[in-house]
Write an enzyme that holds these catalytic residues in place. Structure first.
Site, PDB file in Angstrom:
ATOM      1  N   SER A 145      66.686  -5.889  24.904  1.00 47.94           N
ATOM      2  CA  SER A 145      67.450  -7.103  25.184  1.00 47.94           C
ATOM      3  C   SER A 145      66.512  -8.303  25.312  1.00 47.94           C
ATOM      4  O   SER A 145      65.757  -8.590  24.392  1.00 47.94           O
ATOM      5  CB  SER A 145      68.291  -6.910  26.446  1.00 47.94           C
ATOM      6  OG  SER A 145      69.165  -7.992  26.654  1.00 47.94           O
ATOM      7  N   ASP A 297      70.147 -13.658  22.299  1.00 43.48           N
ATOM      8  CA  ASP A 297      68.979 -12.879  22.707  1.00 43.48           C
ATOM      9  C   ASP A 297      68.526 -11.993  21.545  1.00 43.48           C
ATOM     10  O   ASP A 297      69.180 -11.940  20.502  1.00 43.48           O
ATOM     11  CB  ASP A 297      69.282 -12.071  23.976  1.00 43.48           C
ATOM     12  CG  ASP A 297      70.340 -11.006  23.784  1.00 43.48           C
ATOM     13  OD1 ASP A 297      71.077 -11.072  22.788  1.00 43.48           O
ATOM     14  OD2 ASP A 297      70.431 -10.107  24.630  1.00 43.48           O
ATOM     15  N   ASP A 299      68.540  -8.855  20.604  1.00 39.10           N
ATOM     16  CA  ASP A 299      69.408  -7.867  19.950  1.00 39.10           C
ATOM     17  C   ASP A 299      70.800  -8.418  19.667  1.00 39.10           C
ATOM     18  O   ASP A 299      71.679  -7.695  19.202  1.00 39.10           O
ATOM     19  CB  ASP A 299      69.485  -6.572  20.750  1.00 39.10           C
ATOM     20  CG  ASP A 299      70.245  -6.705  22.057  1.00 39.10           C
ATOM     21  OD1 ASP A 299      70.031  -7.716  22.748  1.00 39.10           O
ATOM     22  OD2 ASP A 299      71.036  -5.810  22.396  1.00 39.10           O
ATOM     23  N   ASP A 301      73.458  -9.531  21.361  1.00 33.53           N
ATOM     24  CA  ASP A 301      74.733  -9.249  22.027  1.00 33.53           C
ATOM     25  C   ASP A 301      75.111 -10.333  23.027  1.00 33.53           C
ATOM     26  O   ASP A 301      76.278 -10.480  23.368  1.00 33.53           O
ATOM     27  CB  ASP A 301      74.739  -7.867  22.681  1.00 33.53           C
ATOM     28  CG  ASP A 301      73.622  -7.659  23.685  1.00 33.53           C
ATOM     29  OD1 ASP A 301      72.773  -8.574  23.862  1.00 33.53           O
ATOM     30  OD2 ASP A 301      73.569  -6.572  24.303  1.00 33.53           O
TER      31      ASP A 301
END
Length: 572
Positions: A145, A297, A299, A301
C-alpha cells in the site's frame, strides 16, 4: 529459542547462498537489525502480511512468501478437492514486486495450481475484480500500500473477490505456520501460467464506468478541469484511460509521477492522505485552473481528493469528507430513480465517521458497520447476497467502493464518481466543497482528526501493548470538557454506559483490540494499534450544527480547537 539461534537456522542448505551470506553478515557484524529480523514470524494483519524486505522470519523474502503461498496452496487443495484450481496474481510497482509475483506463481504451479498472472503492474481493485470475472478460487496481490519503499506485502483474496476473513483467514494462517521451509515447492511449471494484460483492463474499466456514473447526459463532463497523479503507482494503467472513456475531456497528468517506481522519487511518502504527496499535482492545478486534484496510492485502491474551498484555494478532503460526498450523492441518485426499497445497505467501519448512520437514515437504507479494513465490508456483501442490496461503502483511510463488482476499495470507480459530482456541481454553479457543506447543513457537521503514535521494533510493539493496556484498565473520565458516557471494548466485546453503570455484551462484531470512547456531547475517540504498521492510532470525531457557509468556517475553527484539546487530555 534465542534470536541468534533462529538466525543460525538460516545458515543451513535449505536456504540459497545469497540468503545465507546475508544472514551471516548480520550475525558477524552484530547488526541491530538481527533482532528485528528474527525475533518473531511475520504476521497477517488487517491488510494481510506486510513487512520490510530482507532476510529473516520477520521480513518479507523468498522464504516467508514461499511459506505463505505453500500454506495457501495446501488449504486450496483441501477446500476444492478434485477441482481445477485457479488463482489470479497481481503486483504493484514496489521494488521486487514483479519478481515476487513470479515467485508466488511458481510455488502455486509447483503445487499443480493454475495461475492467471498479470504481465505488469496492476491496481489491487483490478485483481479483486479479476478473481470474480475469471471465476478464480483465490487471488493474491503483492503490495505494501502506502508504506515506505523498504516495505512490501502479500494479500490473499477468496473466490468472491474479497480479502480473506474468518474462518478462511485463520485456517490459512494455521496451514502457513505448519509449513517448514524445506517443504516449500519452488520449482514452478510455466505451462500452468496464463498471462493477462490490457484486455483485462478494458473489461475492468467498463465495469467501473457502468457501476459508478449516473448522469446519462454527462452534465459538465467536458468542462471539468481534472489533475491526476498516480504518485508513481499502478493506476497509470487504468485511471487516465477510464476518465477518457467515460467522457471527461480536460485531464492533466503529473507526468513526472506517472512513471512507475518503487522508490517514489518525487515524494517522501506515496500516501494520498498527506498533502505533501499531492504537492506537484496541486502546483499543476494552479497553472491549469484545476477544479479537482486526485492522487492514488501505489497499489491504486485508495484516493486523495483536493477541491477548491470557499476561498478558492485547493484543499485536500479527508477520507470521511470524501466518502460523505460520494455516499450522499449515490443515495440521492438512487432515491430519485426509485431504486430504494428498504432492502439496501451501505458499509462502514467502527473507526469511520458516524455521519454515515445519519445519511443511511435520511435515505431509508441500513448502515452496517464492521472492523477496520475493507475485507469486513466484503464480508457484509457476501453474507447479505440475495437478501439485501449493497450500494456503496467506505472507511476513513481514503478508501471507497461503489457497487459490488469489486469487493475491495477501488480508486478507479471512486474517481469516476467524484469527477461526475464535481462536474455536476460546477455545471449548476456550485462546487464539490459547497455540496459537502450543504450535506452538513442537512445532517450536522462532523469533523475528524487522526493522531498516529509511531513505535518501531520489538520495544515499540511492547510500548503499544502497554498503552492499550493502560487505556483499557484506566479509561479517561472526561475528554475535551465532556464526560465520557460510553466505552466500547471490542477485545472484551463489552459496551459500558457510564452514567447507568451498565455493561452490555457486543457480539455482533468479531473481537479486535480496539477501544472507543463516546462523550456526552458526541465526541468520539477510537484507539487502535495498526495491523500493518508500527503505530497506534487515535481517531477523533467531533460534531456541531451549522446553518450557513460562514457558520461552517467558524465551526471549523472551534472543532479544530476541540481536537487539540482531545490530544492534550489524552497526553498525545
Amino acid at each position: 529459542m534465542t534470536t541468534l539461534e533462529k538466525a543460525k537456522l538460516w545458515l543451513t542448505d535449505i536456504f540459497d547462498e545469497e540468503t545465507r551470506n546475508a544472514v551471516e553478515t548480520l550475525i558477524n557484524s552484530q547488526s541491530p537489525d538481527l533482532e528485528d529480523s528474527f525475533y518473531r514470524e511475520l504476521e497477517f494483519g488487517t491488510g494481510g502480511m506486510r513487512g520490510i524486505m530482507g532476510v529473516g522470519t520477520n521480513r518479507l523474502n523468498k522464504y516467508t512468501l514461499g511459506q505463505a503461498t505453500q500454506g495457501l496452496a495446501n488449504y486450496l487443495h483441501q477446500q476444492f478437492p478434485g477441482e481445477k484450481i485457479k488463482v489470479a496474481i497481481a503486483y504493484d510497482v514496489r521494488n521486487n514486486s514483479k519478481e515476487f509475483g513470479k515467485l508466488v506463481a511458481d510455488v502455486l504451479t509447483a503445487n499443480g495450481i493454475n495461475v492467471l498472472l498479470f504481465k505488469n503492474h496492476r491496481p489491487t481493485p483490478e485483481l479483486s475484480f479479476t478473481v470474480r470475472d475469471k471465476k478464480c478460487n483465490a487471488g493474491i496481490v503483492l503490495t505494501a500500500s502506502h508504506n515506505p519503499p523498504e516495505y512490501n506485502g502479500y494479500k490473499v483474496y477468496w473466490n468472491d473477490g474479497a480479502q480473506i476473513v474468518p474462518p478462511n483467514d485463520e485456517e490459512i494462517i494455521k496451514e502457513v505456520y505448519s509449513v517448514k521451509f524445506d517443504e516449500i515447492k519452488f520449482n514452478g511449471n510455466d505451462e500452468l501460467i496464463e498471462w493477462i494484460g490490457e484486455e483485462q483492463d478494458d473489461v475492468y474499466i467498463d465495469a467501473c464506468i457502468e457501476n459508478s456514473l449516473y448522469q446519462k447526459d454527462k452534465v459538465g463532463y467536458d468542462n471539468l478541469n481534472i489533475v491526476f497523479t498516480s504518485i508513481h503507482g499502478t493506476t497509470y494503467t487504468t485511471v487516465p484511460k477510464a476518465l477518457e472513456k467515460a467522457g471527461f475531456k480536460k485531464i492533466d497528468l503529473v507526468r513526472e509521477q506517472m512513471i512507475p517506481s518503487g522508490n517514489f522519487p518525487t515524494v517522501e511518502s506515496p500516501n494520498p492522505e498527506e498533502p505533501a504527496a499531492l504537492e506537484m499535482a496541486l502546483d499543476l492545478a494552479r497553472i491549469t485552473n484545476g477544479d479537482i486534484v486526485i492522487g492514488t496510492d501505489p497499489d491504486g485502491d485508495r484516493l486523495g481528493i483536493a477541491v477548491r474551498n470557499l476561498d478558492g484555494e485547493m484543499q485536500l478532503l479527508n477520507g470521511n469528507q470524501t466518502n460523505t460526498i460520494l455516499t450522499y450523492y449515490i443515495l440521492d441518485q438512487w432515491k430519485k430513480s426509485g431504486k430504494i426499497t428498504g432492502k439496501e445497505f451501505i458499509g462502514s467501519t467502527i473507526v469511520t465517521s458516524d455521519i454515515f448512520f445519519d445519511i443511511a437514515e435520511k435515505f431509508g437504507v441500513d448502515c452496517k458497520v464492521g472492523l477496520t479494513g475493507f475485507k469486513w465490508i466484503g464480508k457484509m456483501i457476501r453474507e447479505n447476497e440475495g437478501k439485501e442490496k449493497f450500494v456503496c461503502g467506505g472507511e476513513e483511510s481514503f478508501g471507497f467502493m461503489t457497487g459490488d463488482f469489486v469487493r475491495d476499495k477501488d480508486s478507479c470507480g471512486s474517481i469516476l464518481l467524484a469527477c461526475e459530482i464535481a462536474a455536476w456541481c460546477k455545471a449548476n454553479g456550485s462546487s464539490m466543497f459547497k455540496y459537502m457543506i450543504d450535506i452538513y447543513k442537512d445532517l450536522g457537521m462532523y469533523y475528524e482528526g487522526l493522531i498516529n503514535v509511531v513505535r518501531k521494533g520489538r520495544e515499540g510493539a511492547e510500548q503499544i501493548h502497554q498503552m492499550m493496556k493502560d487505556f483499557r484498565e484506566n479509561p479517561p473520565k472526561e475528554i475535551a470538557g465532556s464526560l465520557v458516557e460510553e466505552i466500547k471494548d471490542f477485545k472484551e466485546q463489552t459496551c459500558i454506559t457510564v452514567s447507568k453503570n451498565e455493561k452490555k455484551v457486543m457480539d455482533g462484531i468479531p473481537k479486535s483490540n480496539v477501544l472507543i470512547y463516546y462523550t456526552q456531547d458526541g465526541t468520539k475517540v477510537c484507539v487502535r494499534p495498526s495491523g500493518t504498521e508500527p503505530k497506534i492510532k487515535f481517531y477523533v470525531s467531533v460534531k456541531d450544527q451549522i446553518s450557513s457557509e460562514q457558520d461552517f468556517k467558524d465551526k471549523l475553527v472551534t472543532l479544530n480547537d476541540k481536537i487539540e484539546r482531545v490530544k492534550t487530555d489524552l497526553n498525545l
